[in-house]
Design an enzyme around this catalytic site. Structure first.
Site, short mmCIF file in Angstrom:
data_model
loop_
_atom_site.label_atom_id
_atom_site.label_comp_id
_atom_site.label_asym_id
_atom_site.label_seq_id
_atom_site.Cartn_x
_atom_site.Cartn_y
_atom_site.Cartn_z
N CYS A 93 7.21 41.95 66.03
CA CYS A 93 7.96 42.89 65.21
C CYS A 93 9.28 42.26 64.73
O CYS A 93 9.26 41.33 63.96
CB CYS A 93 8.19 44.19 66.00
SG CYS A 93 8.59 45.56 64.91
N HIS A 181 2.43 45.75 67.45
CA HIS A 181 2.84 45.64 68.86
C HIS A 181 1.62 45.41 69.77
O HIS A 181 0.97 46.36 70.17
CB HIS A 181 3.57 46.91 69.30
CG HIS A 181 4.95 47.00 68.72
ND1 HIS A 181 6.05 46.49 69.36
CD2 HIS A 181 5.38 47.50 67.55
CE1 HIS A 181 7.12 46.68 68.61
NE2 HIS A 181 6.74 47.29 67.50
N GLU A 183 1.57 44.80 72.80
CA GLU A 183 1.83 45.26 74.18
C GLU A 183 1.47 46.72 74.40
O GLU A 183 1.37 47.16 75.54
CB GLU A 183 3.30 45.01 74.56
CG GLU A 183 4.35 45.86 73.85
CD GLU A 183 4.74 45.35 72.45
OE1 GLU A 183 3.98 44.53 71.88
OE2 GLU A 183 5.77 45.80 71.94
N SER A 235 13.45 54.31 103.24
CA SER A 235 13.55 55.67 102.69
C SER A 235 12.22 56.41 102.78
O SER A 235 12.14 57.58 102.48
CB SER A 235 13.97 55.59 101.23
OG SER A 235 12.91 55.03 100.47
N GLY A 236 11.16 55.69 103.14
CA GLY A 236 9.83 56.29 103.09
C GLY A 236 9.16 56.01 101.75
O GLY A 236 7.97 56.21 101.59
N GLY A 237 9.93 55.52 100.77
CA GLY A 237 9.38 55.23 99.44
C GLY A 237 8.65 53.89 99.42
O GLY A 237 8.77 53.09 100.34
N VAL A 238 7.93 53.66 98.31
CA VAL A 238 7.06 52.48 98.25
C VAL A 238 7.87 51.18 98.23
O VAL A 238 7.51 50.22 98.91
CB VAL A 238 6.07 52.58 97.06
CG1 VAL A 238 6.74 52.76 95.74
CG2 VAL A 238 5.15 51.37 97.01
N SER A 241 9.41 50.36 101.66
CA SER A 241 8.34 50.15 102.64
C SER A 241 7.67 48.79 102.44
O SER A 241 7.42 48.06 103.40
CB SER A 241 7.28 51.27 102.55
OG SER A 241 7.88 52.52 102.74
#
Ligand code: XMP
Length: 558
Positions: A93, A181, A183, A235-238, A241
Site C-alpha cells: 500500500c 493488503h 495480510e 496473575s493466572g493469565g496466559v 503462566s
C-alpha cells in the site's frame, strides 16, 4: 504501576534469520508481522526510520501502509539507498506507493476510494511474487491514492479492473510493491504472496517455531540467569503462566512465583489456579490478602479511587513477599511483543501502560527478564502448548488486574463479589460448553489466534477448507459479567415481588484489546444464560447484554 528494575535484554537473535517490517503507521502492521511469523519466520517490526543496517541476519524488508499520502508534507520518509539492491524489498500500500513516487513514478488521489474486495484480472504468472496465483484471485484494497505511473524500468505484474498497478516489480533490482493488503483475510491468496516473498524470494529457512523458540530460550535463560534466583508475579493469565513454565523449564526451583488473591478473582479461581500451578511443578507462594483489600475498599465508590487502592495494596503485598526472597536477582515479567510495539509506536503516544506487576523497592536492584517479549499472543499460546500446559490455562481470556472490582458498580462488599462470581461462573461455563462449527474465513480467524488445531472435524483434513468445532469461549477475546449494584429493578418470582440488581453480560471480539466489537452471541444461548442466572443467583432478577464497541466504550465498565 511502575517497575523499579534495571532493564536487561535477554535474547540474542544474531543467528536467527529475520524479516524487518518498517512501520509507517498502518493499522495492519502488526498483522503483517503475525502473517510472517505464521510462515515460521522470525520478524521484527521497527519504526520506519530505524532499520538495523548492521544486522547481518536480516534477509528481507517489508514496508507497511500508512495513514498518510506519499505527497503529504508530513508523510514519513525513509532513505532506502543502503538497502536497495542488497535485500529484497516488498512495499505494501503506502510502502508500494512511496517507492514508486520517490523513484519517478506518479501517485494521485484515486477517482473514487479503492476500498474492499477486488479481483486480479491480469497476473504475470512467472513472477516469483505471484507464484501459484490463480486467475481472478480475490484481494482486499484500502487506499485513497493510486499509482498512475511507475518509474522507468518497473512494470505492472497484476491489475484489477480499476487498479492498473495492483502489483508491480522492478526489472533490474529486487523490489516489489502491492497496493492491496496481502495480510488481511479477505486477500484469499495473501499468505501465498507473503510466502512467495519471504520464502521464495528472501530464502527463509522457516525454522522459527514454538519448539525452536522453547529450545533457544531455555538455553539463553540458563546462560543469562546463571545460578541466580528469579521472582515472577503470577496473575493466572496466559502470559505470566507461560513465562513461569518456560523459566521453570530453564532454572527449576530457582524461580519463585507469587500469586496474590485480592478477594475479587473469579469463583474458585485462586484455588483452581494454584492447583494448576502446583501440577505444573511451579514453586508458587499463594498469598490470600482478601481481608486487606476488601477492608481498604469498604465504602469506596469512585472507580479511580478503587483502582488506586487496589494498585497500592497489590504493591504492598507483593513487595512484602518479594523482600523475603533475599537472594533474588531478577524480576521476570510476561511482557509480550504487542506491548513493546506499542511503546515503540512511531507517533510517540503511549497507548497502554503496563499494569500487571507491582513496583519493587529500588534497593532490591533486580534486573528485568522478559522471555516472551518477542511473541504475539497466538505464539504465546503455541509455546504454552509446546510446554505441555493444559488447554484451559492456555486459552483463558484476559482478566483485569483489579479483577471483579472494575465490574461491580459502586462500593464493593463480599456479598456483591459472591453474587458476581456466581453469575460470571454460569456465563463463562456456558460459553465454554456451547460449541459452534466454523469454516472458511471464520475458521481461519480462530485458528490464527492460536486456538486448538486438534479441533478439526474435517474429513478432508485440509486446513484451509476444513470445518472446525470450537466453543463460543474460544471464538471471543474476552467475556465477563458486570453487577449493576447501584441499580435495582422490580421483578416477580413465583408469587413474590423482587427488587434486586441487574447483571450485564459483556463479550467482545478483538485482536489486541485496543479496539473491540461486541460479540454476536446466539439468541438461544443468551436465553439459557439469562434464565440460569436469574433462577440460580440470589440477588439478581434481570440480565442485559452490552452491545457497545470500543471505542467509544471500553471493555471494562470501570
Ligand atoms: P479497557 O477496559 O481499557 O480494557 O477497554 C482493555 C483490556 O485491559 C484489561 N484491563 C486491565 N488489565 N489491569 C489489567 O491487568 C487493569 O487495571 C486493567 N483494566 C483493564 C481489560 O480486561 C481488557 O482486556
Amino acid at each position: 504501576m511502575r517497575i523499579f528494575a534495571a532493564k536487561t535484554s535477554i535474547r540474542n537473535f544474531s543467528m536467527q534469520q529475520k524479516i524487518i517490517i518498517l512501520d509507517f503507521g498502518s493499522q495492519t502492521t502488526q498483522l503483517i508481522g503475525r502473517r510472517v511469523r505464521e510462515l515460521n519466520t522470525f520478524c521484527e517490526i521497527l519504526p520506519y526510520n530505524k532499520f538495523p543496517h548492521d544486522d547481518p541476519s536480516v534477509i528481507g524488508v517489508i514496508l507497511s501502509g500508512s495513514p498518510y499520502s506519499v505527497y503529504d508534507p508530513e508523510a514519513f520518509k525513509v532513505d532506502l539507498s543502503q538497502i536497495r539492491g542488497r535485500l529484497p524489498i516488498l512495499g505494501i500500500c503506502y510502502g508500494a506507493q512511496y517507492m514508486s513516487y520517490t523513484n519517478g513514478g506518479n501517485v494521485e488521489p484515486a477517482g473514487s476510494r479503492e476500498y474492499g474486495r477486488a479481483n486480479l484480472a491480469y497476473i504475470e504468472k512467472e513472477n516469483p511474487l505471484l507464484n501459484d496465483f490463480v486467475p481472478n484471485s480475490q484481494v482486499w484494497m484500502s487506499h485513497g491514492d493510486t499509482i498512475t505511473a511507475l518509474p522507468q524500468g518497473w512494470r505492472a505484474i497484476a491489475s484489477t479492473e480499476d487498479v492498473t498497478y495492483a502489483a508491480y516489480a522492478a526489472d533490474s533490482e529486487p523490489i516489489w510493491g502491492v497496493q492491496f493488503h496481502p495480510e488481511v483475510f479477505h486477500s484469499v491468496q495473501g499468505t501465498q504472496l507473503l510466502k512467495n516473498f519471504v520464502v521464495g524470494i528472501c530464502g527463509s529457512r522457516q525454522d522459527w517455531s514454538p519448539a525452536s523458540f522453547v529450545e533457544t530460550t531455555v538455553q539463553e535463560l540458563r546462560e543469562q540467569v546463571g545460578n541466580d534466583r528469579v521472582i515472577l508475579g503470577l496473575s493466572g493469565g496466559v502470559d505470566s503462566s507461560v513465562c513461569a513454565v518456560l523459566l521453570n523449564r530453564a532454572i527449576g526451583d530457582r524461580l519463585t512465583c507469587i500469586f496474590v488473591d485480592h478477594g475479587m478473582l473469579r469463583k474458585n479461581e485462586f484455588r483452581d489456579v494454584m492447583h494448576d500451578y502446583e501440577c505444573l511443578g511451579l514453586n508458587v507462594i499463594g498469598v490470600d490478602a482478601s481481608e486487606k483489600f476488601l477492608g481498604d475498599l469498604a465504602g469506596v465508590t469512585d472507580p479511580e479511587q478503587k483502582r488506586k487502592i487496589i494498585g497500592r495494596d497489590f504493591v504492598e503485598v507483593f513487595n512484602a513477599e518479594a523482600k523475603k526472597i533475599t537472594d533474588a536477582k531478577w524480576l521476570a515479567q510476561g511482557t509480550i511483543y504487542p506491548d513493546r510495539i506499542e511503546s515503540l509506536n512511531i507517533t510517540g503516544k503511549v497507548i497502554k501502560s503496563h499494569h500487571n506487576v507491582g513496583g519493587l523497592p529500588k534497593e532490591m536492584h533486580l534486573s528485568l527478564c522478559e522471555p516472551l517479549q518477542w511473541l504475539f499472543k497466538d505464539e504465546v499460546r503455541r509455546v504454552g502448548r509446546q510446554l505441555g500446559m493444559p488447554e484451559h490455562l492456555i486459552t483463558r481470556h484476559p482478566f483485569p488486574g483489579p479483577g471483579l472490582a472494575v465490574r461491580i458498580l459502586g462500593d464493593i462488599t463480599r456479598e456483591k463479589v459472591r453474587i458476581l462470581q456466581d453469575a460470571d461462573d454460569i456465563y463463562i461455563n456456558a460459553l465454554r460448553n456451547y460449541k459452534v462449527r466454523l469454516k472458511g474465513e471464520e475458521a481461519r480467524k480462530v485458528l490464527s489466534a492460536g486456538y486448538p488445531k486438534d479441533s478439526f472435524v474435517s474429513e478432508s483434513g485440509a486446513q484451509d477448507e476444513g470445518e472446525i468445532e470450537v466453543s463460543l469461549y474460544d471464538q471471543i477475546w474476552q467475556a465477563g459479567t458486570v453487577l449493576l449494584s447501584t441499580v435495582r429493578s422490580v421483578g416477580v418470582m413465583g408469587d413474590e415481588r423482587t427488587y434486586e440488581h441487574p447483571v450485564a453480560l459483556r463479550a467482545v471480539t478483538s485482536t489486541d484489546a485496543m479496539t473491540a466489537d461486541w460479540a454476536h452471541l446466539p439468541y438461544d444461548f443468551m436465553a439459557q444464560v439469562s434464565s440460569d442466572i436469574i433462577n440460580k443467583v440470589k440477588g439478581v432478577n434481570r440480565v442485559c447484554y452490552d452491545i457497545s464497541s470500543k471505542p467509544p466504550s471500553t471493555i471494562e465498565w470501570e
